[in-house]
Write a protein that holds these residues in place. Structure first.
Motif, PDB file in Angstrom:
ATOM      1  N   ASP A  10       2.516  -8.400  -7.116  1.00  0.00           N
ATOM      2  CA  ASP A  10       2.595  -9.858  -7.234  1.00  0.00           C
ATOM      3  C   ASP A  10       2.772 -10.560  -5.895  1.00  0.00           C
ATOM      4  OD1 ASP A  10       5.173  -8.838  -6.966  1.00  0.00           O
ATOM      5  OD2 ASP A  10       6.067 -10.360  -8.260  1.00  0.00           O
ATOM      6  N   LYS A  11       3.140  -9.829  -4.852  1.00  0.00           N
ATOM      7  CA  LYS A  11       3.261 -10.397  -3.506  1.00  0.00           C
ATOM      8  C   LYS A  11       1.937 -10.398  -2.755  1.00  0.00           C
ATOM      9  CE  LYS A  11       7.975  -8.744  -3.127  1.00  0.00           C
ATOM     10  NZ  LYS A  11       8.865  -7.802  -2.463  1.00  0.00           N
ATOM     11  N   GLY A  12       0.927  -9.759  -3.343  1.00  0.00           N
ATOM     12  CA  GLY A  12      -0.390  -9.728  -2.716  1.00  0.00           C
ATOM     13  C   GLY A  12      -0.627  -8.521  -1.837  1.00  0.00           C
ATOM     14  N   LEU A  13       0.270  -7.540  -1.890  1.00  0.00           N
ATOM     15  CA  LEU A  13       0.093  -6.330  -1.097  1.00  0.00           C
ATOM     16  C   LEU A  13      -0.663  -5.294  -1.913  1.00  0.00           C
ATOM     17  CD1 LEU A  13       3.663  -6.078   0.441  1.00  0.00           C
ATOM     18  CD2 LEU A  13       1.613  -7.082   1.454  1.00  0.00           C
ATOM     19  N   TYR A  14      -1.359  -4.420  -1.226  1.00  0.00           N
ATOM     20  CA  TYR A  14      -2.175  -3.401  -1.882  1.00  0.00           C
ATOM     21  C   TYR A  14      -1.665  -2.012  -1.527  1.00  0.00           C
ATOM     22  CZ  TYR A  14      -5.482  -7.111  -2.881  1.00  0.00           C
ATOM     23  OH  TYR A  14      -6.064  -8.253  -3.354  1.00  0.00           O
ATOM     24  N   ARG A  15      -1.610  -1.151  -2.526  1.00  0.00           N
ATOM     25  CA  ARG A  15      -1.194   0.233  -2.304  1.00  0.00           C
ATOM     26  C   ARG A  15      -2.235   0.970  -1.474  1.00  0.00           C
ATOM     27  NH1 ARG A  15       3.190   1.376  -4.838  1.00  0.00           N
ATOM     28  NH2 ARG A  15       3.748   0.298  -6.746  1.00  0.00           N
ATOM     29  N   ASP A  16      -1.748   1.902  -0.663  1.00  0.00           N
ATOM     30  CA  ASP A  16      -2.647   2.704   0.148  1.00  0.00           C
ATOM     31  C   ASP A  16      -3.475   3.645  -0.711  1.00  0.00           C
ATOM     32  OD1 ASP A  16      -3.459   3.537   2.884  1.00  0.00           O
ATOM     33  OD2 ASP A  16      -2.707   5.469   2.155  1.00  0.00           O
ATOM     34  N   LYS A  17      -2.931   4.063  -1.830  1.00  0.00           N
ATOM     35  CA  LYS A  17      -3.686   4.886  -2.773  1.00  0.00           C
ATOM     36  C   LYS A  17      -3.198   4.559  -4.172  1.00  0.00           C
ATOM     37  CE  LYS A  17      -0.597   8.820  -2.353  1.00  0.00           C
ATOM     38  NZ  LYS A  17      -0.461  10.210  -1.963  1.00  0.00           N
ATOM     39  N   LEU A  18      -4.038   4.791  -5.129  1.00  0.00           N
ATOM     40  CA  LEU A  18      -3.707   4.511  -6.528  1.00  0.00           C
ATOM     41  C   LEU A  18      -3.925   5.777  -7.335  1.00  0.00           C
ATOM     42  CD1 LEU A  18      -2.914   2.244  -8.528  1.00  0.00           C
ATOM     43  CD2 LEU A  18      -5.342   1.924  -8.941  1.00  0.00           C
ATOM     44  N   ASP A  55      -5.148 -15.904  -4.733  1.00  0.00           N
ATOM     45  CA  ASP A  55      -4.680 -14.541  -4.472  1.00  0.00           C
ATOM     46  C   ASP A  55      -4.702 -14.228  -2.982  1.00  0.00           C
ATOM     47  OD1 ASP A  55      -4.394 -14.236  -7.197  1.00  0.00           O
ATOM     48  OD2 ASP A  55      -6.192 -12.996  -7.438  1.00  0.00           O
ATOM     49  N   ALA A  56      -5.759 -14.646  -2.301  1.00  0.00           N
ATOM     50  CA  ALA A  56      -5.864 -14.424  -0.854  1.00  0.00           C
ATOM     51  C   ALA A  56      -4.770 -15.183  -0.114  1.00  0.00           C
ATOM     52  CB  ALA A  56      -7.239 -14.838  -0.353  1.00  0.00           C
ATOM     53  N   LYS A  57      -4.502 -16.410  -0.521  1.00  0.00           N
ATOM     54  CA  LYS A  57      -3.429 -17.194   0.104  1.00  0.00           C
ATOM     55  C   LYS A  57      -2.077 -16.512  -0.071  1.00  0.00           C
ATOM     56  CE  LYS A  57      -5.653 -21.666  -0.520  1.00  0.00           C
ATOM     57  NZ  LYS A  57      -5.600 -22.947  -1.239  1.00  0.00           N
ATOM     58  N   THR A  58      -1.838 -15.962  -1.268  1.00  0.00           N
ATOM     59  CA  THR A  58      -0.587 -15.240  -1.524  1.00  0.00           C
ATOM     60  C   THR A  58      -0.449 -14.059  -0.570  1.00  0.00           C
ATOM     61  OG1 THR A  58      -0.577 -15.885  -3.843  1.00  0.00           O
ATOM     62  CG2 THR A  58       0.713 -13.934  -3.261  1.00  0.00           C
ATOM     63  N   THR A  59      -1.515 -13.297  -0.415  1.00  0.00           N
ATOM     64  CA  THR A  59      -1.493 -12.141   0.482  1.00  0.00           C
ATOM     65  C   THR A  59      -1.214 -12.563   1.912  1.00  0.00           C
ATOM     66  OG1 THR A  59      -2.998 -10.882  -0.922  1.00  0.00           O
ATOM     67  CG2 THR A  59      -2.846 -10.211   1.381  1.00  0.00           C
ATOM     68  N   VAL A  60      -1.918 -13.566   2.392  1.00  0.00           N
ATOM     69  CA  VAL A  60      -1.742 -14.011   3.786  1.00  0.00           C
ATOM     70  C   VAL A  60      -0.337 -14.570   3.999  1.00  0.00           C
ATOM     71  CG1 VAL A  60      -2.542 -15.673   5.513  1.00  0.00           C
ATOM     72  CG2 VAL A  60      -4.204 -14.375   4.165  1.00  0.00           C
ATOM     73  N   ARG A  61       0.168 -15.344   3.066  1.00  0.00           N
ATOM     74  CA  ARG A  61       1.533 -15.879   3.197  1.00  0.00           C
ATOM     75  C   ARG A  61       2.560 -14.748   3.243  1.00  0.00           C
ATOM     76  NH1 ARG A  61       0.079 -19.932  -1.182  1.00  0.00           N
ATOM     77  NH2 ARG A  61      -0.696 -21.696  -0.003  1.00  0.00           N
ATOM     78  N   LEU A  64       2.353 -12.971   6.641  1.00  0.00           N
ATOM     79  CA  LEU A  64       2.925 -13.794   7.707  1.00  0.00           C
ATOM     80  C   LEU A  64       4.443 -13.840   7.655  1.00  0.00           C
ATOM     81  CD1 LEU A  64       0.399 -16.766   7.800  1.00  0.00           C
ATOM     82  CD2 LEU A  64       0.681 -14.948   9.501  1.00  0.00           C
ATOM     83  N   SER A  65       5.005 -13.693   6.466  1.00  0.00           N
ATOM     84  CA  SER A  65       6.465 -13.736   6.327  1.00  0.00           C
ATOM     85  C   SER A  65       7.126 -12.395   6.648  1.00  0.00           C
ATOM     86  CB  SER A  65       6.847 -14.164   4.906  1.00  0.00           C
ATOM     87  OG  SER A  65       6.582 -13.133   3.981  1.00  0.00           O
ATOM     88  N   PHE A  66       6.355 -11.338   6.768  1.00  0.00           N
ATOM     89  CA  PHE A  66       6.893 -10.001   7.017  1.00  0.00           C
ATOM     90  C   PHE A  66       7.042  -9.725   8.508  1.00  0.00           C
ATOM     91  CE2 PHE A  66       5.886  -7.349   2.967  1.00  0.00           C
ATOM     92  CZ  PHE A  66       6.631  -8.230   2.217  1.00  0.00           C
ATOM     93  N   TYR A  76       0.976  -5.144  12.881  1.00  0.00           N
ATOM     94  CA  TYR A  76       1.635  -4.653  11.678  1.00  0.00           C
ATOM     95  C   TYR A  76       1.702  -3.125  11.703  1.00  0.00           C
ATOM     96  CZ  TYR A  76       1.347  -9.260   9.603  1.00  0.00           C
ATOM     97  OH  TYR A  76       1.501 -10.597   9.342  1.00  0.00           O
ATOM     98  N   PHE A  77       2.796  -2.584  11.180  1.00  0.00           N
ATOM     99  CA  PHE A  77       2.880  -1.142  10.984  1.00  0.00           C
ATOM    100  C   PHE A  77       1.806  -0.763   9.967  1.00  0.00           C
ATOM    101  CE2 PHE A  77       7.380  -2.123  12.075  1.00  0.00           C
ATOM    102  CZ  PHE A  77       7.401  -1.449  13.281  1.00  0.00           C
TER     103      PHE A  77
END
Length: 84
Positions: A10-18, A55-61, A64-66, A76-77
């Motif tokens: 829900d924060k817009g992040l994607y798992r490295d693997k599923l 969804d893209a805005k959520t990911t970018v926000r 940027l907050s991290f 980014y790590f």
């Protein structure tokens, strides 16, 4: 498209693997998040995802907050925890 939807939180992040056995404990990666953003663009263009822009805005926000997910030079790590 379903792969990227299933790997997104829900924060817009994607798992490295599923994993398809229900155990989804992989961290997010900056590479997977980049591919997720690309998938949103493609899904939007093909008319498969009406909420792609939001969804893209959520990911970018989120990214940027991290500030804690960046090294001393601002990059980014590669892997970050999806929840924290």
């Amino acid at each position: 498209m379903d792969f990227y939807t299933a790997s997104r939180n829900d924060k817009g992040l994607y798992r490295d693997k599923l994993r398809f056995d229900g155990v989804n404990d992989a961290p997010s990666s900056i590479a997977a998040t980049g591919m997720g953003l690309i998938s949103l663009c493609i899904g939007s263009r093909l008319g498969l995802n009406a909420s792609a822009a939001e969804d893209a805005k959520t990911t970018v926000r989120t990214m940027l907050s991290f500030q804690h997910a960046r090294n001393a030079t601002g990059f980014y790590f590669h892997f970050i925890d999806m929840e924290t």
